[in-house]
Design a protein around this motif. Sequence first.
Motif, PDB file in Angstrom:
ATOM      1  N   LEU A  55     123.213 -63.568  51.601  1.00  0.00           N
ATOM      2  CA  LEU A  55     123.767 -62.707  52.643  1.00  0.00           C
ATOM      3  C   LEU A  55     124.904 -61.823  52.145  1.00  0.00           C
ATOM      4  CD1 LEU A  55     123.748 -65.068  55.757  1.00  0.00           C
ATOM      5  CD2 LEU A  55     122.109 -63.292  55.120  1.00  0.00           C
ATOM      6  N   GLY A  56     125.692 -62.310  51.199  1.00  0.00           N
ATOM      7  CA  GLY A  56     126.776 -61.493  50.680  1.00  0.00           C
ATOM      8  C   GLY A  56     126.272 -60.205  50.045  1.00  0.00           C
ATOM      9  N   ARG A  57     125.135 -60.285  49.353  1.00  0.00           N
ATOM     10  CA  ARG A  57     124.564 -59.097  48.727  1.00  0.00           C
ATOM     11  C   ARG A  57     123.855 -58.218  49.740  1.00  0.00           C
ATOM     12  NH1 ARG A  57     120.816 -58.968  45.036  1.00  0.00           N
ATOM     13  NH2 ARG A  57     119.986 -61.074  45.187  1.00  0.00           N
ATOM     14  N   VAL A  58     123.356 -58.838  50.808  1.00  0.00           N
ATOM     15  CA  VAL A  58     122.651 -58.062  51.828  1.00  0.00           C
ATOM     16  C   VAL A  58     123.606 -57.094  52.524  1.00  0.00           C
ATOM     17  CG1 VAL A  58     121.438 -58.198  54.050  1.00  0.00           C
ATOM     18  CG2 VAL A  58     120.850 -59.781  52.212  1.00  0.00           C
ATOM     19  N   VAL A  59     124.859 -57.485  52.706  1.00  0.00           N
ATOM     20  CA  VAL A  59     125.818 -56.641  53.434  1.00  0.00           C
ATOM     21  C   VAL A  59     125.886 -55.245  52.838  1.00  0.00           C
ATOM     22  CG1 VAL A  59     128.241 -56.328  54.035  1.00  0.00           C
ATOM     23  CG2 VAL A  59     127.202 -58.591  54.265  1.00  0.00           C
ATOM     24  N   GLU A  60     126.072 -55.163  51.533  1.00  0.00           N
ATOM     25  CA  GLU A  60     126.190 -53.855  50.879  1.00  0.00           C
ATOM     26  C   GLU A  60     124.875 -53.082  50.963  1.00  0.00           C
ATOM     27  OE1 GLU A  60     127.068 -51.888  46.473  1.00  0.00           O
ATOM     28  OE2 GLU A  60     127.352 -54.043  46.797  1.00  0.00           O
ATOM     29  N   ALA A  61     123.762 -53.774  50.690  1.00  0.00           N
ATOM     30  CA  ALA A  61     122.463 -53.105  50.712  1.00  0.00           C
ATOM     31  C   ALA A  61     122.126 -52.607  52.112  1.00  0.00           C
ATOM     32  CB  ALA A  61     121.383 -54.053  50.212  1.00  0.00           C
ATOM     33  N   TRP A  62     122.409 -53.433  53.117  1.00  0.00           N
ATOM     34  CA  TRP A  62     122.114 -53.076  54.512  1.00  0.00           C
ATOM     35  C   TRP A  62     122.901 -51.835  54.921  1.00  0.00           C
ATOM     36  CZ3 TRP A  62     125.189 -53.235  59.054  1.00  0.00           C
ATOM     37  CH2 TRP A  62     124.500 -53.222  60.260  1.00  0.00           C
ATOM     38  N   SER A  63     124.171 -51.802  54.586  1.00  0.00           N
ATOM     39  CA  SER A  63     124.991 -50.646  54.953  1.00  0.00           C
ATOM     40  C   SER A  63     124.496 -49.382  54.265  1.00  0.00           C
ATOM     41  CB  SER A  63     126.454 -50.908  54.594  1.00  0.00           C
ATOM     42  OG  SER A  63     126.967 -52.008  55.324  1.00  0.00           O
ATOM     43  N   SER A  64     124.158 -49.489  52.983  1.00  0.00           N
ATOM     44  CA  SER A  64     123.674 -48.321  52.235  1.00  0.00           C
ATOM     45  C   SER A  64     122.328 -47.848  52.769  1.00  0.00           C
ATOM     46  CB  SER A  64     123.556 -48.668  50.748  1.00  0.00           C
ATOM     47  OG  SER A  64     124.808 -48.990  50.201  1.00  0.00           O
ATOM     48  N   PHE A  65     121.468 -48.794  53.113  1.00  0.00           N
ATOM     49  CA  PHE A  65     120.151 -48.449  53.641  1.00  0.00           C
ATOM     50  C   PHE A  65     120.286 -47.674  54.946  1.00  0.00           C
ATOM     51  CE2 PHE A  65     116.097 -49.127  55.729  1.00  0.00           C
ATOM     52  CZ  PHE A  65     115.164 -49.184  54.699  1.00  0.00           C
ATOM     53  N   LEU A  66     121.174 -48.147  55.827  1.00  0.00           N
ATOM     54  CA  LEU A  66     121.335 -47.486  57.127  1.00  0.00           C
ATOM     55  C   LEU A  66     122.069 -46.150  57.005  1.00  0.00           C
ATOM     56  CD1 LEU A  66     122.099 -50.473  59.517  1.00  0.00           C
ATOM     57  CD2 LEU A  66     119.943 -49.293  59.135  1.00  0.00           C
ATOM     58  N   GLU A  67     122.890 -46.014  55.995  1.00  0.00           N
ATOM     59  CA  GLU A  67     123.500 -44.699  55.759  1.00  0.00           C
ATOM     60  C   GLU A  67     122.427 -43.683  55.370  1.00  0.00           C
ATOM     61  OE1 GLU A  67     126.575 -44.939  52.880  1.00  0.00           O
ATOM     62  OE2 GLU A  67     127.874 -46.221  54.111  1.00  0.00           O
ATOM     63  N   ARG A  68     121.477 -44.135  54.587  1.00  0.00           N
ATOM     64  CA  ARG A  68     120.421 -43.233  54.107  1.00  0.00           C
ATOM     65  C   ARG A  68     119.352 -42.994  55.161  1.00  0.00           C
ATOM     66  NH1 ARG A  68     117.647 -43.676  48.115  1.00  0.00           N
ATOM     67  NH2 ARG A  68     116.387 -41.772  48.240  1.00  0.00           N
ATOM     68  N   TRP A  69     118.960 -44.070  55.864  1.00  0.00           N
ATOM     69  CA  TRP A  69     117.920 -43.969  56.896  1.00  0.00           C
ATOM     70  C   TRP A  69     118.453 -44.644  58.167  1.00  0.00           C
ATOM     71  CZ3 TRP A  69     116.092 -46.222  52.041  1.00  0.00           C
ATOM     72  CH2 TRP A  69     115.517 -45.267  51.187  1.00  0.00           C
ATOM     73  N   PRO A  70     119.249 -43.947  58.961  1.00  0.00           N
ATOM     74  CA  PRO A  70     119.976 -44.575  60.074  1.00  0.00           C
ATOM     75  C   PRO A  70     119.126 -44.962  61.272  1.00  0.00           C
ATOM     76  CG  PRO A  70     120.393 -42.216  60.014  1.00  0.00           C
ATOM     77  CD  PRO A  70     119.626 -42.536  58.775  1.00  0.00           C
ATOM     78  N   THR A  71     117.906 -44.454  61.359  1.00  0.00           N
ATOM     79  CA  THR A  71     117.052 -44.751  62.506  1.00  0.00           C
ATOM     80  C   THR A  71     115.633 -45.031  62.030  1.00  0.00           C
ATOM     81  OG1 THR A  71     116.396 -42.433  62.806  1.00  0.00           O
ATOM     82  CG2 THR A  71     118.395 -43.191  63.975  1.00  0.00           C
ATOM     83  N   ALA A  72     114.845 -45.613  62.918  1.00  0.00           N
ATOM     84  CA  ALA A  72     113.434 -45.832  62.596  1.00  0.00           C
ATOM     85  C   ALA A  72     112.733 -44.506  62.316  1.00  0.00           C
ATOM     86  CB  ALA A  72     112.753 -46.578  63.732  1.00  0.00           C
ATOM     87  N   ALA A  73     113.107 -43.477  63.055  1.00  0.00           N
ATOM     88  CA  ALA A  73     112.500 -42.156  62.842  1.00  0.00           C
ATOM     89  C   ALA A  73     112.807 -41.638  61.444  1.00  0.00           C
ATOM     90  CB  ALA A  73     112.993 -41.174  63.896  1.00  0.00           C
ATOM     91  N   ALA A  74     114.046 -41.814  60.999  1.00  0.00           N
ATOM     92  CA  ALA A  74     114.424 -41.353  59.663  1.00  0.00           C
ATOM     93  C   ALA A  74     113.665 -42.121  58.591  1.00  0.00           C
ATOM     94  CB  ALA A  74     115.927 -41.512  59.465  1.00  0.00           C
ATOM     95  N   LEU A  75     113.516 -43.425  58.787  1.00  0.00           N
ATOM     96  CA  LEU A  75     112.788 -44.222  57.803  1.00  0.00           C
ATOM     97  C   LEU A  75     111.313 -43.850  57.795  1.00  0.00           C
ATOM     98  CD1 LEU A  75     112.861 -46.467  55.696  1.00  0.00           C
ATOM     99  CD2 LEU A  75     112.459 -48.114  57.548  1.00  0.00           C
ATOM    100  N   ALA A  76     110.735 -43.657  58.968  1.00  0.00           N
ATOM    101  CA  ALA A  76     109.322 -43.299  59.052  1.00  0.00           C
ATOM    102  C   ALA A  76     109.036 -41.987  58.331  1.00  0.00           C
ATOM    103  CB  ALA A  76     108.892 -43.212  60.513  1.00  0.00           C
ATOM    104  N   ALA A  77     109.996 -41.076  58.357  1.00  0.00           N
ATOM    105  CA  ALA A  77     109.810 -39.763  57.732  1.00  0.00           C
ATOM    106  C   ALA A  77     110.100 -39.782  56.237  1.00  0.00           C
ATOM    107  CB  ALA A  77     110.717 -38.739  58.420  1.00  0.00           C
ATOM    108  N   ALA A  78     110.620 -40.889  55.722  1.00  0.00           N
ATOM    109  CA  ALA A  78     111.002 -40.963  54.311  1.00  0.00           C
ATOM    110  C   ALA A  78     109.780 -41.108  53.417  1.00  0.00           C
ATOM    111  CB  ALA A  78     111.944 -42.148  54.097  1.00  0.00           C
ATOM    112  N   ASP A  79     109.930 -40.725  52.164  1.00  0.00           N
ATOM    113  CA  ASP A  79     108.917 -40.966  51.146  1.00  0.00           C
ATOM    114  C   ASP A  79     108.917 -42.461  50.832  1.00  0.00           C
ATOM    115  OD1 ASP A  79     107.669 -41.313  48.560  1.00  0.00           O
ATOM    116  OD2 ASP A  79     107.804 -39.142  48.316  1.00  0.00           O
ATOM    117  N   ARG A  80     107.751 -43.087  50.928  1.00  0.00           N
ATOM    118  CA  ARG A  80     107.695 -44.530  50.720  1.00  0.00           C
ATOM    119  C   ARG A  80     108.184 -44.915  49.330  1.00  0.00           C
ATOM    120  NH1 ARG A  80     102.139 -47.502  51.712  1.00  0.00           N
ATOM    121  NH2 ARG A  80     101.577 -46.441  49.771  1.00  0.00           N
TER     122      ARG A  80
END
Length: 307
Positions: A55-80
């Motif tokens: 979980l300690g490592r997830v915190v940083e990754a989770w925050s960075s992921f949501l900064e890059r793709w903040p919504t489901a719509a943003a993630l859906a539109a991303a290049d896989r």
Amino acid sequence: MTDDGDAWALPDDLEAVRERLIEWYEDDHREFPWRRTDDPYAILVSEVMSQQTQLGRVVEAWSSFLERWPTAAALAAADRADVVGFWTDHSLGYNNRAKYLHEAAAQVESEYDGTFPETPAELQELMGVGPYTANAVASFAFDAGDAVVDTNVKRVCYRAFSIPDDDAAFETAANELMPEGRSRVWNNAIMELGGVACGQTPRCDEAGCPWREWCDAYASGDFTAPDVPTQPSFQGSRRQFRGRVIGTLREYDELEIDTLGHRIRVDYAPDGEYGREWLEGMLADLADDGLVDVETRDGETVARLRR
């Protein structure tokens, strides 16, 4: 009653048991950022990331992921490939989890008009979302889940109330313990109890366990617990080399199999234990997961990242 006929019972004063745990949790608990939101998308991301990562490592990754793709719509539109690359760069476990998360976001947008389903049954319709994750999202986002039953919860139930090591018994006990309509706080609280006070090495007094007066293990001094699978080491694991394959193909676009092999491990030998047969098997798995394409060209096997 379990299938083998062993009877078990929870304490008669269940309301006191429940309130004591909730008070303990609300008074002081570990601060994880996903505990401060009821956004189902953010919670789904945290649950998928937490499946194979501390979980300690997830915190940083989770925050960075949501900064890059903040919504489901943003993630859906991303290049896989970008999503899979993020997963690899942050050592978040099997890359197909990134693929499924990307596809689940696309489902929310295309099949649910951008609105997350709310019940465990509906959430399981999303790609890669199994019963545990669906229930966790329903609980933490919508306060509409059943009791979460993970390794921590099983350990707590086994020690505190002598629930037999039986999945059906754990499921029944966990749901009887949970106060109706309070799945969000309850599931957080009982998992916190297992993670902080009732770990494999218990810290009953040090952590101020709220269930000491009811706990069979605390009374007897016997803190055995069901055997639980341990997370295999990442170093040298198949997960690690799958990640190296993805990362290398991101850098070089496509590579002939022996060139790829030498780039992902120093002991690669085409005819050795970790040679073509080993790498072809891994590439076949990655192709089945929709992550790479493999083809034969001029008698040589070539791999490239699927986009």
